[in-house]
Scaffold this motif. Sequence first.
Motif, PDB file in Angstrom:
ATOM      1  N   ARG A  58      46.936 -31.180 -27.511  1.00 19.60           N
ATOM      2  CA  ARG A  58      47.112 -30.803 -26.100  1.00 19.60           C
ATOM      3  C   ARG A  58      45.965 -29.901 -25.641  1.00 19.60           C
ATOM      4  NH1 ARG A  58      51.968 -27.097 -23.696  1.00 19.60           N
ATOM      5  NH2 ARG A  58      51.374 -27.298 -21.534  1.00 19.60           N
ATOM      6  N   ARG A  61      42.828 -31.962 -25.087  1.00 20.05           N
ATOM      7  CA  ARG A  61      42.943 -32.750 -23.858  1.00 20.05           C
ATOM      8  C   ARG A  61      42.653 -31.879 -22.633  1.00 20.05           C
ATOM      9  NH1 ARG A  61      48.370 -36.406 -25.129  1.00 20.05           N
ATOM     10  NH2 ARG A  61      47.601 -37.186 -27.125  1.00 20.05           N
ATOM     11  N   HIS A  62      43.199 -30.684 -22.623  1.00 19.40           N
ATOM     12  CA  HIS A  62      42.973 -29.776 -21.502  1.00 19.40           C
ATOM     13  C   HIS A  62      41.505 -29.376 -21.417  1.00 19.40           C
ATOM     14  CE1 HIS A  62      47.256 -28.481 -20.345  1.00 19.40           C
ATOM     15  NE2 HIS A  62      47.320 -29.616 -21.006  1.00 19.40           N
ATOM     16  N   ASN A  66      39.164 -30.013 -18.227  1.00 17.11           N
ATOM     17  CA  ASN A  66      38.516 -28.872 -17.573  1.00 17.11           C
ATOM     18  C   ASN A  66      37.000 -29.043 -17.544  1.00 17.11           C
ATOM     19  OD1 ASN A  66      40.775 -27.357 -16.805  1.00 17.11           O
ATOM     20  ND2 ASN A  66      40.963 -26.456 -18.835  1.00 17.11           N
ATOM     21  N   ILE A  82      48.002 -29.537 -15.865  1.00 18.29           N
ATOM     22  CA  ILE A  82      47.574 -30.781 -16.508  1.00 18.29           C
ATOM     23  C   ILE A  82      48.715 -31.374 -17.313  1.00 18.29           C
ATOM     24  CG2 ILE A  82      45.998 -31.794 -18.193  1.00 18.29           C
ATOM     25  CD1 ILE A  82      44.031 -29.491 -17.502  1.00 18.29           C
TER      26      ILE A  82
END
Length: 93
Positions: A58, A61-62, A66, A82
């Motif tokens: 996670r 992915r963020h 970003n 998100i």
Amino acid sequence: MSSIHALIETRLREAFAPERLAVLDESAAHAGHAGHSGSGESHFRVRIVSASFAGRSRVDRHRMINEALKPAFDKGVHALAIEASAPGEAVRW
């Protein structure tokens, strides 16, 4: 569609070729709060399903999102929620 909204959608489509994408402008709900810009384009929610996220945490992915959206942050985006998934993962939308 607002200019920042369009920028976010374009950058995400180019970077991740998503199977599903929803970019929601939630700025109106934050009017008067810290970080709300005068243009009204300051708070967004991104819901995205992309093979690019398969096997990624996670946090990764963020970070990927970003980084892809740095131009939007430079234009005044203050907050970004998100929801990023890989194909086949459960989504809430």
